[in-house]
Write a protein that holds these residues in place. Structure first.
Motif, PDB file in Angstrom:
ATOM      1  N   GLY A   1       0.832  -1.206   0.000  1.00 26.28           N
ATOM      2  CA  GLY A   1       0.000   0.000   0.000  1.00 26.28           C
ATOM      3  C   GLY A   1       0.857   1.243   0.000  1.00 26.28           C
ATOM      4  O   GLY A   1       2.074   1.185  -0.202  1.00 26.28           O
ATOM      5  N   ASN A   2       0.227   2.386   0.234  1.00 30.25           N
ATOM      6  CA  ASN A   2       0.968   3.629   0.424  1.00 30.25           C
ATOM      7  C   ASN A   2       1.438   3.725   1.858  1.00 30.25           C
ATOM      8  O   ASN A   2       1.012   2.947   2.717  1.00 30.25           O
ATOM      9  N   PHE A   3       2.326   4.712   2.123  1.00 28.95           N
ATOM     10  CA  PHE A   3       2.786   4.960   3.490  1.00 28.95           C
ATOM     11  C   PHE A   3       1.583   5.306   4.368  1.00 28.95           C
ATOM     12  O   PHE A   3       0.803   6.200   4.029  1.00 28.95           O
ATOM     13  N   LEU A   4       1.406   4.584   5.475  1.00 29.01           N
ATOM     14  CA  LEU A   4       0.302   4.790   6.422  1.00 29.01           C
ATOM     15  C   LEU A   4      -1.077   4.518   5.818  1.00 29.01           C
ATOM     16  O   LEU A   4      -2.065   5.052   6.277  1.00 29.01           O
ATOM     17  N   GLU A   5      -1.132   3.682   4.775  1.00 28.08           N
ATOM     18  CA  GLU A   5      -2.449   3.282   4.245  1.00 28.08           C
ATOM     19  C   GLU A   5      -2.849   1.993   4.951  1.00 28.08           C
ATOM     20  O   GLU A   5      -2.527   0.891   4.509  1.00 28.08           O
ATOM     21  N   TYR A   6      -3.554   2.160   6.105  1.00 25.17           N
ATOM     22  CA  TYR A   6      -3.761   1.005   6.987  1.00 25.17           C
ATOM     23  C   TYR A   6      -4.658  -0.058   6.371  1.00 25.17           C
ATOM     24  O   TYR A   6      -4.695  -1.182   6.839  1.00 25.17           O
ATOM     25  N   GLY A   7      -5.427   0.307   5.353  1.00 22.97           N
ATOM     26  CA  GLY A   7      -6.383  -0.642   4.769  1.00 22.97           C
ATOM     27  C   GLY A   7      -5.736  -1.950   4.345  1.00 22.97           C
ATOM     28  O   GLY A   7      -6.367  -3.008   4.432  1.00 22.97           O
ATOM     29  N   VAL A   8      -4.443  -1.898   3.911  1.00 24.39           N
ATOM     30  CA  VAL A   8      -3.808  -3.108   3.400  1.00 24.39           C
ATOM     31  C   VAL A   8      -3.446  -4.091   4.518  1.00 24.39           C
ATOM     32  O   VAL A   8      -3.056  -5.223   4.237  1.00 24.39           O
ATOM     33  N   LEU A   9      -3.584  -3.671   5.793  1.00 24.27           N
ATOM     34  CA  LEU A   9      -3.268  -4.595   6.891  1.00 24.27           C
ATOM     35  C   LEU A   9      -4.217  -5.788   6.868  1.00 24.27           C
ATOM     36  O   LEU A   9      -3.823  -6.910   7.169  1.00 24.27           O
ATOM     37  N   THR A  10      -5.484  -5.538   6.545  1.00 22.21           N
ATOM     38  CA  THR A  10      -6.459  -6.628   6.414  1.00 22.21           C
ATOM     39  C   THR A  10      -7.160  -6.437   5.070  1.00 22.21           C
ATOM     40  O   THR A  10      -8.200  -5.791   5.009  1.00 22.21           O
ATOM     41  N   PRO A  11      -6.577  -7.001   4.005  1.00 20.94           N
ATOM     42  CA  PRO A  11      -7.081  -6.713   2.655  1.00 20.94           C
ATOM     43  C   PRO A  11      -8.542  -7.113   2.464  1.00 20.94           C
ATOM     44  O   PRO A  11      -9.259  -6.470   1.687  1.00 20.94           O
ATOM     45  N   ALA A  12      -8.997  -8.163   3.190  1.00 22.95           N
ATOM     46  CA  ALA A  12     -10.365  -8.606   2.975  1.00 22.95           C
ATOM     47  C   ALA A  12     -11.366  -7.562   3.463  1.00 22.95           C
ATOM     48  O   ALA A  12     -12.477  -7.462   2.930  1.00 22.95           O
ATOM     49  N   TYR A  13     -10.981  -6.781   4.459  1.00 25.09           N
ATOM     50  CA  TYR A  13     -11.928  -5.859   5.080  1.00 25.09           C
ATOM     51  C   TYR A  13     -11.166  -4.612   5.509  1.00 25.09           C
ATOM     52  O   TYR A  13     -10.736  -4.496   6.657  1.00 25.09           O
ATOM     53  N   PRO A  14     -10.945  -3.682   4.582  1.00 22.67           N
ATOM     54  CA  PRO A  14     -10.042  -2.539   4.838  1.00 22.67           C
ATOM     55  C   PRO A  14     -10.431  -1.698   6.058  1.00 22.67           C
ATOM     56  O   PRO A  14      -9.545  -1.204   6.754  1.00 22.67           O
TER      57      PRO A  14
END
Lengths: 140, 182
Positions: free
Chosen positions: A91-104
């Protein structure tokens, strides 16, 4: 302040609740008012109270200067490290959504919690360090 | 209620100015911060109020008291009243007041702050992040870079204060030489 019995007893009663309230403000910041900055200040205030009543030596026994100095940097590293982690995950820097791709949305939630923890650690450590050096100046 | 709080704020500020005993002045500054926190709470900003109460009334008061313990509790008499500081303060205050004339009225729905971005963070937070506190969402996620910057500022300020306070206490020639070389 060795002879202020009431202050010593009352502060010993109050201290756990100050620290507990700081943790509440820290980890409940996404639902109620507060967050890492406020929590860090309140947490440090607990140490300052302890230092005022029991003396600087007692504080330095609980929170050695060396450890506090390291924690100042650890907080920033937690924050920036989260950003690097999301970049490694694609992801981008500090784009937390990619931590749990199934449910951003849930990744966003985790990201905010971790990042606020970093803020809290740095703020608490900085204030404890400043207080402890400041209060220790008169006696050198 | 707001008017009462603002009146009390002004009264406290004037009292602090007229105070010669520094201990009482520090305590009044703490009260000033608490009143400020109450006022921010009335403006529906509990996050800011919490910060003001913890930092302004708590930690700042402690640091000021620690300073008093190292110095003295009585303010010195001013050498002689001078017109220059008064002029500087008046002109700066007038410039600030003039600057506020261009600002939108408090709570104006047409103000840029209320219109940008579209859809607003208030509407997006529930969908994007699923947490009720929009302030935390803005600070932690939408404006995460800014918050990282703020944390680095606190980190830098803390290190700088530590270097200043400890530098005068113990000098280590080896460490000084190493810094010069770097």
């Amino acid at each position: 302040m060795t002879d202020h019995t009431i202050l010593r007893v009352v502060s010993k009663f109050v201290l756990p609740y100050v620290l507990l309230f700081a943790l509440y403000v820290q980890f409940h910041g996404d639902y109620g008012p507060g967050g890492g900055f406020q929590a860090g200040v309140i947490f440090a205030a607990g140490f300052v109270l302890y230092g005022m009543i029991y003396g600087l030596t007692a504080v330095r026994r609980v929170a050695p200067e060396r450890v506090i100095e390291i924690l100042i940097a650890v907080g920033v590293l937690i924050f920036a490290g989260t950003g690097v982690l999301t970049m490694l995950l694609g992801g981008n820097f500090l784009e937390y959504g990619v931590l749990t791709p199934a449910y951003p949305a849930s990744g966003q939630h985790y990201g905010i919690l971790v990042v606020e923890l970093g803020v809290g650690v740095t703020v608490a450590a900085v204030i404890i360090a400043i207080y402890s050096t400041f209060a220790g100046r008169g006696r050198q | 209620m707001t008017a009462l709080l603002l009146t009390l704020l002004c009264a406290t500020a004037v009292a602090v100015l007229r105070m010669r005993g520094l201990f009482a002045a520090v305590m009044l500054m703490g009260i000033f911060s608490f009143l400020g926190a109450g006022w921010m709470l009335l403006l529906d900003a509990p996050d800011v109020a919490l910060t003001e109460a913890a930092v302004g009334a708590g930690i700042s008061t402690i640091l000021a008291l620690a300073t008093l313990a190292l110095t003295t509790r009585k303010a010195k008499r001013p050498v002689r009243p001078s017109a220059l500081p008064l002029a500087v303060v008046t002109i700066t205050g007038a410039a600030l007041l003039y600057g506020t004339l261009d600002m939108p009225r408090f709570g104006d729905p047409e103000a840029p702050a209320s219109n940008y971005p579209q859809p607003s963070y208030v509407e997006r937070t529930d969908h994007d992040i699923h947490i009720p506190n929009v302030v935390t969402a803005v600070l932690g996620s939408y404006r995460g870079y800014d918050t990282l910057g703020e944390t680095v500022v606190i980190f830098t300020a803390g290190i700088a204060v530590l270097v200043l306070l400890r530098g005068s206490r113990k000098r280590r020639p080896a460490a000084d030489g190493g810094e010069d070389a770097a």
